[in-house]
Design an enzyme around this catalytic site. Structure first.
Site, short mmCIF file in Angstrom:
data_model
loop_
_atom_site.label_atom_id
_atom_site.label_comp_id
_atom_site.label_asym_id
_atom_site.label_seq_id
_atom_site.Cartn_x
_atom_site.Cartn_y
_atom_site.Cartn_z
CB CYS A 33 -0.65 -0.04 1.01
SG CYS A 33 0.06 0.64 2.62
CB CYS A 36 4.49 -0.37 1.63
SG CYS A 36 3.53 -1.66 2.44
CG ASP A 433 10.68 -30.42 1.37
OD1 ASP A 433 10.55 -32.71 1.72
OD2 ASP A 433 11.15 -30.35 1.42
CG ASP A 602 13.16 -26.78 -0.01
OD1 ASP A 602 12.67 -27.49 0.61
OD2 ASP A 602 13.64 -25.81 1.41
CG ASP A 606 11.78 -31.70 -2.39
OD1 ASP A 606 11.03 -32.83 -1.46
OD2 ASP A 606 11.92 -30.37 -1.82
#
Lengths: 705, 55
Positions: A33, A36, A433, A602, A606
Site C-alpha cells: 500500500c 509501505c 516436503d 524446496d 524434491d
C-alpha cells in the site's frame, strides 16, 4: 504515415532506460500500500550516499541509486519491518519488454483511429447520404487503411506463419476478416455503396489487440518471474589467487580454482574440501535437517550451505557440469513433457477457426445460389466473418488470467507457467516436503535463559550474519537488545563482547569451554548454557492446512524422529527417509490412483517430484533448480495464502468457461442475423463491443474471490 | 455543409494530439507502475524527490 511515426517514436526507448539504470534493486514481496511506499522511501532517503529511492508497487521492487552498501540497505529495510531480497542486476537487465510496448502502441493507434472513424460512422448511420456519405467513407478509409496495416501486423504475421506450414490458428480467421472488411469497404466506398465496415475492421483490431496485450502481459509476467528468480541468486564467488581474494561471476570459475566460501553462504560449485573440517547444511539437497561434518578431501556439492568457519574448496566441476546445473537441465527436459498440456484457449481455437471459415463459406455459397448476386453474397459472408470473429473469445482467457495472476502476485505468489492456473484448479491431493518447506531452522529460547540472557544473546547475534544468529534474532523479536560493547566475531566459532564489566560469548560449545557441542551462551564465569536448535513450523502452515479441504501428506528425506515430530503436530500421514526416487514413486502411485497432485517442496531432492506433479509450489528460499521446476513460487515466507492460490485458480477456470459461454451465446444470436443478411455495420459494431466488454467485466470478478 | 471542411480536420488534429500525448506517456515509462501511481496519491508529502531537496 501513421505507421511510420509510432515505430520511430518507440526506437529510442531502450537507450533511455539503459541510461537511467539504477545501481541496486531489491525484491520486496510484502509491500502492498501507499504507507509501505512512503515508509520505505522516507526511511532509506536519510541513509548516507543514497541519491534516489523509488518503489515500484506493481512489481514489488525497490530501485536505489547512489553509492551505498547493499548490506546496509538490507539492514535498514528489515528495521523498517520489510522482507527484502537483493536482485542481480545483470540478470534483470536481460529481461526488458520492448514487445509489450510495441503492442501497447499498436493498441493505442487502433483505439484512436477507431474513435475517429466511429464519429464519422455515427454521422453515416444517423442519415448522411450521397456525397456526404461518400466523403465520410473516404475519410474513414484514409484513416483506417494505414492503421489496419500497422496495428494488425501481429495477427497477419501469426496467420502467415501458420498458413505457411498449412495449419490453421485463431489468427487466420482474424486476419481474413480484417482484410476482407477493409478491402470490401474500400470497394464499396469507391463505388458509392451504402455500407462500409471500416469501424468494424478497426474495433476488431482494437479489441483483439487488448486481448493480445493482456496475453502478452501474463506471459511476460511469467517470464519476468523466472528472471526475477534467477536474479534472487547473486551469482558470485570468491576466488583465491595467492593471498588475495577476488570476487568473480560463478560462470568464470574453472576447474582447479580455489574458492573461499564464507560462513553462512552457499557453495557455488562442486568441489573438494581443502580446509581441515567443515560443518555443512545439506537440507536443501537431501532433506536431512541435522548439520553434517565434512573432513578435508570430502566432496561438497553446489547448493550446500557452510555453517561453520569460512572454508576453502578446490573446484572439481564448474558451469553446466555441477550437480545443480545437471539437475536443472534434466528439469528442462521434463518440462517440455508438461508443455503438451494445451491451454483451454488453444483447445477452443482449434475447433473454432475451421468452424468460422466453413460457416462463412456456406453463407457465401448459399447466397450466390439463392440470389445469384456475387456482391451481396460476399457482403453477407464478410458480415458473418466479422460478427463471429472471436473478439470475445480472444479476450476470454487472457482477461481472466491477467487478473488472476496479478491478484496472486499481490498476495506474494509468482505464477511462472502459462497453464499453471488451469492445472492448479484440477488438483485434489497435496504432498508436502518437510525440511525447508513446512519447517524452518530456528533456535529455542524458551528454556533456561533469563530475560537478561536473551537480551545479551540478541545483541550479540545482531552483529553476525551466521544463519543461527539470524534465526536467534528472528525468534527474539520482542526482546530489547542489551547494551554490549567491543563486539568481536571469531568466524566459525562465535561472537564475544563486553556487557557492563562481564565478558559475554555466544557460539559453539567447544569454543565456550562447555561439554556440549551445539550452540550456547556464556556469561562471565558462569557455566555456558546450551541453546536448543530446533525446527519450527513455517509461518501460516496451520492456517493453510486448516483451510485446505484436500488430502494432504508429508514425504521427507529426513529421519524418523524429526519427521514424526512434525507429522504429529500437524496430524498428517508421513513417509520419512524418502530418497528423491521414493518421492517420485509416491507421486506416481498417487497419480495411478487417479489423483491430481500438488507438490510443495524446496530441495534438490524434491525437484523430480515437483516436475512430475500435476502442479507445484516452491518457496523463494528454495534452490534455483527447484524454483525453476515449480509452477508457482511463494515470495513471502508465510504459507497462509496457499488455499487462496487454489481458490483463485479454480475461480479463474470457471470464469474462463463462463466467458466462453458468453461468447457462444452472443454468436448464437448474432450469427443467424448475419446469415440472414440483416447485419449492418452498426449491428456488427454494437454486438462486437457489447460481447467484448461483457467478457472483460466478467473477468474482473476474480478480484472478489 | 461547409462547416465540415473545418470540423473534420479539427477532429482529426485533436485525435492526433491525443495519440501523440499517449505515445509520450508510453515513452516516459508512465505505465510501469500503475498500482504504485494509484497508491502514491495517498502519500502526504507531494515531494517525489526528497533527496534533491536535501542537497
Amino acid at each position: 504515415m501513421m505507421s511510420a511515426c509510432p515505430a520511430c517514436a518507440a526506437a529510442p526507448l531502450a537507450e533511455d532506460i539503459a541510461l537511467a539504470c539504477p545501481t541496486l534493486q531489491f525484491s520486496l514481496p510484502t509491500i502492498h500500500c501507499a504507507a509501505c511506499i512512503g515508509k520505505i522511501e522516507r526511511g532509506l532517503n536519510i541513509l548516507a550516499g543514497v541519491r534516489s529511492v523509488r518503489v515500484n508497487l506493481s512489481m514489488k521492487r525497490l530501485s536505489i541509486e547512489g553509492a551505498v552498501d547493499p548490506k546496509q540497505i538490507e539492514a535498514a529495510l528489515s528495521d523498517l519491518g520489510f522482507e527484502a531480497y537483493p536482485l542481480d542486476l545483470d540478470a534483470l537487465n536481460a529481461a526488458r519488454d520492448d514487445q509489450g510496448k510495441t503492442l501497447l502502441l499498436r493498441m493505442a493507434v487502433a483505439g484512436f483511429a477507431m474513435m475517429n472513424v466511429m464519429l464519422l460512422s455515427v454521422a453515416v448511420w444517423s442519415g448522411a447520404a450521397d456525397a456526404t456519405r461518400d466523403l465520410f467513407h473516404l475519410i474513414s478509409a484514409m484513416i483506417a487503411l494505414p492503421v489496419v496495416a500497422f496495428s494488425g501486423q501481429p495477427f497477419f504475421q501469426n496467420a502467415w506463419s501458420a498458413l505457411r506450414v498449412r495449419r490453421l490458428n485463431m489468427d487466420v480467421p482474424i486476419s481474413l476478416a480484417i482484410f476482407l472488411a477493409a478491402g470490401m469497404s474500400l470497394f464499396e466506398t469507391l463505388n458509392g455503396g451504402a455500407h462500409a465496415y471500416f469501424d468494424a475492421a478497426l474495433s476488431l483490431t482494437f479489441f483483439l489487440l487488448i486481448g493480445r496485450y493482456m496475453d502478452h502481459q501474463t506471459r511476460s509476467a511469467a517470464r519476468s518471474a523466472a528472471k526475477e528468480l534467477t536474479a534472487l541468486e547473486v551469482q558470485t564467488a570468491e576466488r583465491l589467487t595467492g593471498d588475495s581474494t577476488q570476487t568473480i561471476s560463478v560462470q568464470n570459475l574453472s576447474i582447479g580454482d580455489v574458492v573461499l566460501v564464507a560462513a553462512g553462504s552457499r557453495v557455488p560449485v562442486d568441489g573438494e574440501l581443502m580446509s581441515e573440517a567443515a560443518l555443512m547444511d545439506r537440507s536443501l539437497l537431501t532433506g536431512e535437517s541435522a548439520a553434517i561434518t565434512a573432513k578435508a578431501g570430502d566432496a561438497l556439492q553446489s547448493g550446500e550451505i557452510n555453517l561453520g568457519a569460512p572454508l576453502h574448496l578446490r573446484a572439481t566441476a564448474v558451469g553446466e557440469d555441477t550437480s545443480l546445473r545437471r539437475m536443472a537441465a534434466l528439469i528442462e527436459t521434463a518440462e517440455n513433457g508438461r508443455n503438451s498440456y494445451t491451454a483451454l484457449a488453444d483447445r477452443a481455437a482449434q475447433i473454432y477457426a475451421p468452424a468460422v471459415h466453413l460457416l462463412a463459406l456456406a453463407a457465401f455459397i448459399g447466397w450466390v445460389a439463392v440470389t445469384g448476386d456475387m456482391r451481396v453474397a460476399l457482403n453477407v459472408a464478410i458480415a458473418v466473418l466479422i460478427i463471429t470473429c472471436p473478439c470475445a473469445l480472444g479476450l476470454a482467457v487472457p482477461a481472466v488470467s491477467t487478473a488472476a495472476i496479478s491478484r496472486l502476485f499481490s498476495e506474494g505468489f509468482l505464477v511462472k507457467h502459462a497453464t499453471a492456473l488451469e492445472r492448479l484448479a484440477e488438483v485434489d491431493h497435496i504432498v508436502f516436503d518437510k525440511t525447508g518447506t513446512l519447517t524452518t531452522a530456528s533456535v529455542d529460547l524458551s528454556g533456561v535463559l533469563s530475560n537478561l540472557d536473551k537480551a545479551i544473546a540478541k545483541s550479540l547475534a545482531q552483529a553476525s550474519q551466521h544463519p543461527l544468529s539470524k534465526a536467534l534474532v528472528a525468534v527474539s523479536r520482542d526482546v530489547t537488545a542489551a547494551k554490549v560493547t567491543d563486539i568481536v566475531e571469531t568466524t566459525g566459532q562465535g561472537i564475544q563482547g563486553i556487557h557492563g564489566d562481564t565478558p559475554v560469548r555466544l557460539g559453539r560449545g567447544s569454543w565456550l569451554g562447555a561439554e556440549f557441542t551445539g550452540f550456547g551462551l556464556k556469561i562471565g564465569d558462569t557455566p555456558a548454557q546450551q541453546i536448543e536448535v530446533s525446527e519450527s513450523l513455517r509461518e501460516g502452515v496451520f492456517e493453510a492446512l486448516n483451510a485446505v479441504t484436500l488430502g494432504c501428506e508429508i514425504v521427507t528425506g529426513d529421519s524418523e524422529g524429526p519427521a514424526m515430530n512434525v507429522a504429529n503436530r500437524l496430524s498428517l500421514p508421513v513417509t520419512f527417509k524418502a530418497l528423491p526416487k521414493n518421492k517420485l514413486d509416491r507421486l506416481k502411485t498417487l497419480t495411478q490412483q487417479g489423483h491430481r497432485v500438488l507438490m510443495v517442496g524446496d530441495g534438490l531432492n524434491d525437484t523430480a517430484a515437483l516436475v512430475a506433479a500435476h502442479a507445484s509450489i516452491a518457496p523463494s528460499t528454495a534452490l534455483e533448480a527447484s524454483r525453476n521446476a515449480a509452477d508457482v513460487v511463494a515470495l513471502k515466507s508465510s504459507f497462509a495464502a496457499i488455499p487462496l492460490v487454489l481458490s483463485v485458480a479454480r475461480a479463474s477456470r470457471s470464469l474462463s468457461k463462463q466467458n466462453f459461454t458468453i461468447a457462444a451465446l452472443y454468436n448464437c444470436i448474432a450469427v443467424p442475423i448475419a446469415l440472414a443478411g440483416f447485419a449492418t455495420p452498426l449491428a456488427a459494431a454494437l454486438a462486437m463491443s457489447a460481447s467484448s466488454i461483457t467478457v472483460l467485466l466478467n473477468s474482473q470478478r476474480i478480484r472478489f474471490v | 455543409m461547409n462547416v465540415l471542411v473545418v470540423l473534420i480536420p479539427v477532429s482529426l488534429v485533436l485525435g492526433a494530439v491525443g495519440l501523440i500525448a499517449f505515445l509520450w506517456t508510453v515513452r516516459s515509462d508512465q505505465y510501469d507502475d500503475a498500482l504504485g501511481n494509484a497508491a502514491r496519491i495517498l502519500l502526504d508529502d507531494d515531494n517525489n524527490k526528497p533527496a534533491d531537496s536535501e542537497n
